[in-house]
Design a protein around this motif. Structure first.
Motif, PDB file in Angstrom:
ATOM      1  N   LEU A 115       0.783  -1.263   0.044  1.00 46.78           N
ATOM      2  CA  LEU A 115       0.138  -0.014  -0.023  1.00 46.78           C
ATOM      3  C   LEU A 115       1.050   1.217  -0.070  1.00 46.78           C
ATOM      4  N   ARG A 116       1.909   1.139   0.757  1.00 50.78           N
ATOM      5  CA  ARG A 116       2.940   2.469   0.765  1.00 50.78           C
ATOM      6  C   ARG A 116       3.542   2.644  -0.324  1.00 50.78           C
ATOM      7  N   GLU A 117       4.093   1.388  -1.040  1.00 46.59           N
ATOM      8  CA  GLU A 117       4.677   1.353  -2.356  1.00 46.59           C
ATOM      9  C   GLU A 117       3.808   1.968  -3.551  1.00 46.59           C
ATOM     10  N   ALA A 118       2.747   1.485  -3.566  1.00 50.65           N
ATOM     11  CA  ALA A 118       1.802   2.163  -4.482  1.00 50.65           C
ATOM     12  C   ALA A 118       1.637   3.420  -4.411  1.00 50.65           C
ATOM     13  N   GLU A 119       1.302   3.846  -3.037  1.00 53.03           N
ATOM     14  CA  GLU A 119       0.989   5.417  -2.847  1.00 53.03           C
ATOM     15  C   GLU A 119       2.244   6.329  -3.393  1.00 53.03           C
TER      16      GLU A 119
END
Length: 502
Positions: A115-119
């Motif tokens: 989730l953090r990487e996609a954001e």
């Protein structure tokens, strides 16, 4: 007349080597081989370590110019025989390197770093890649003198290498959440095809909802493929967004044990949040950077043709960037036109040869030896891989797995490679091919339907079929031989059939 020697397809080393013919159906140019090898090995190593996988990286090698990959051991040299399961069970719990990976896998499932990487991709990395590509795109190679062109060649090559590293690094967040969702769906007894359909509408880049630079590769991945600016202009109508069927979602959820429904909700939400990342980043980290490499190499080729150094500007991609640089500055050791022509002839000959799907022994990893979190992530990725495949002969003749929109009638365009199809494809044609990969997206956006010989319920063609609402038939054995090019055909995904009319 001398007989052409039969190619020997020997493993490039110890290990279980699998072909990537769906992405790379032909022998690759030397510069692209270096780009792919470095990017894949470095990028996959980064996410393997972060996500806690029991291998060091995915290692590519080239046999007669074709790509084969194997999982590189976390420790020690490659082998053709795995240790006994009890010994492996002990090793992954006692050896520090394996224990660190097991701890990383546990953190992955708890903190869900995807989730953090996609954001971060959409908020920071994507704009940064757009800017760095645009800076290089703004340079007109034809306006540079020879020394400046040499410098530009090295700059676009460095940019492409950085892009490929990021592209493969992002396989962590763009693959694992979907893999976990589908693997657990199977655990709950759900149909993975129906579960995968719940991701429809969450990859806008697959529909072409982005501004496309002219110097992006369109017809494939290698440097001898064509960029958008080199192909006839097409008036592409972006298909309307598709959405997942809420009734199907509710019916699947009802089959999940009540105690696991909170897990289902999280897995589905995470898969949807990251599902579009792969196609989206591919434009900025791969297609555009390599397109800029091609543009610079073609400019070098045009200059060398004018000086008698090459016979055709296209032959420039048969050389490496360093060889082109040497030829531009007059190094006597640089390859000449005959060398470049001979390389192209040899590569075309190799490309025409049938290549095996695997080399070396089939090393099945004993998943039960792995700790729980590592086992789940590894099993999920293997599930995702298997859902992209289908067994030959699984279906009756001219039948397969139907996905996407309703029945359609149209002209069949039978082609094995994107470049071949682009030369004669018309909007609303029904594409009939061996298999697709993201290089086909420009055609699929305007196709009336698609039929493939290869693939499974989560192959590229199946994913795009759902995303575009495109009538799709997967795993139709021998369809490129059984359907004549140009014939009128009826494609019926609901019945799982394609029929030649008249």
């Amino acid at each position: 007349m001398t007989a052409t020697p039969t190619l020997v397809w020997a493993p490039p080393g110890k290990g279980d080597w699998r072909a990537l013919h769906d992405h790379f159906p032909r022998a690759l140019t030397p510069e692209y081989q270096a780009l792919l090898a470095q990017g894949m090995e470095q990028g996959e190593a980064l996410y393997f370590e972060q996500y806690g996988l029991p291998a060091r990286t995915l290692q590519p090698a080239f046999v007669h110019g074709r790509v084969f990959v194997t999982a590189a051991p976390l420790m020690g040299p490659a082998t053709n025989r795995l240790p006994p399961t009890p010994l492996l069970w002990l090793a992954v719990r006692l050896v520090p390197a394996f224990r660190r990976r097991a701890a990383a896998a546990q953190r992955t499932l708890v903190h869900r770093p995807w989730l953090r990487e996609a954001e971060a991709w959409y908020a920071a990395e994507r704009p940064n890649w757009a800017m760095r590509n645009a800076v290089l795109d703004a340079v007109d190679p034809s306006a540079l003198d020879d020394l400046a062109l040499v410098e530009h060649l090295h700059a676009v090559r460095a940019n492409a290498h950085a892009g490929y590293r990021d592209h493969f690094r992002l396989h962590g967040p763009d693959l694992i959440p979907t893999a976990l969702f589908l693997a657990r769906s199977i655990d709950w007894g759900l149909d993975p095809i129906a579960a995968a359909a719940l991701l429809a509408g969450y990859s806008p880049s697959s529909r072409g909802d982005v501004d496309l630079p002219a110097w992006r590769l369109v017809s494939g991945y290698d440097l001898d493929e064509r960029c958008g600016v080199e192909l006839p202009a097409r008036d592409v109508q972006v298909r309307p967004p598709t959405t997942a069927d809420t009734q199907v979602e509710a019916s699947l959820l009802a089959l999940v044990p009540e105690a696991d429904r909170a897990e289902w909700d999280v897995l589905l939400a995470d898969a949807r949040a990251t599902y579009g990342l792969r196609d989206d980043n591919g434009l900025f980290t791969a297609a555009w950077p390599v397109g800029l490499m091609r543009r610079a190499m073609l400019e070098a080729g045009r200059r060398l043709v004018g000086r008698g150094g090459l016979e055709d500007p296209e032959h420039a991609v048969e050389l490496t960037v360093d060889e082109l640089a040497g030829a531009l500055v007059g190094k006597p050791t640089a390859p000449d036109g005959a060398d470049a022509r001979a390389r192209r002839v040899a590569r075309r000959h190799l490309s025409a040869q049938a290549a095996p799907m695997s080399l070396g022994p089939d090393l099945g990893l004993p998943l039960r030896a792995l700790p729980t979190a590592m086992r789940l992530i590894t099993r999920a990725l293997l599930t995702l891989r298997d859902l992209g495949l289908t067994d030959a002969g699984e279906w009756a003749p001219l039948t397969g797995l139907g996905i996407g929109g309703g029945r359609v009638v149209g002209r069949a365009c039978v082609a094995i490679e994107p470049a071949e199809a682009l030369a004669r494809f018309e909007p609303d044609d029904i594409l009939v091919t061996a298999g697709t990969c993201p290089a086909w997206n420009a055609l699929l956006a305007v196709a009336g339907g698609v039929v493939t010989e290869e693939g499974g319920p989560l192959s590229h063609a199946a994913v795009i079929g759902r995303e575009l609402g495109l009538p799709t038939l997967i795993g139709v054995a021998g369809v490129t031989r059984l359907v004549p090019d140009g014939a009128q055909v009826e494609l019926d995904p609901a019945a799982g059939t394609i029929r030649v009319l008249g």
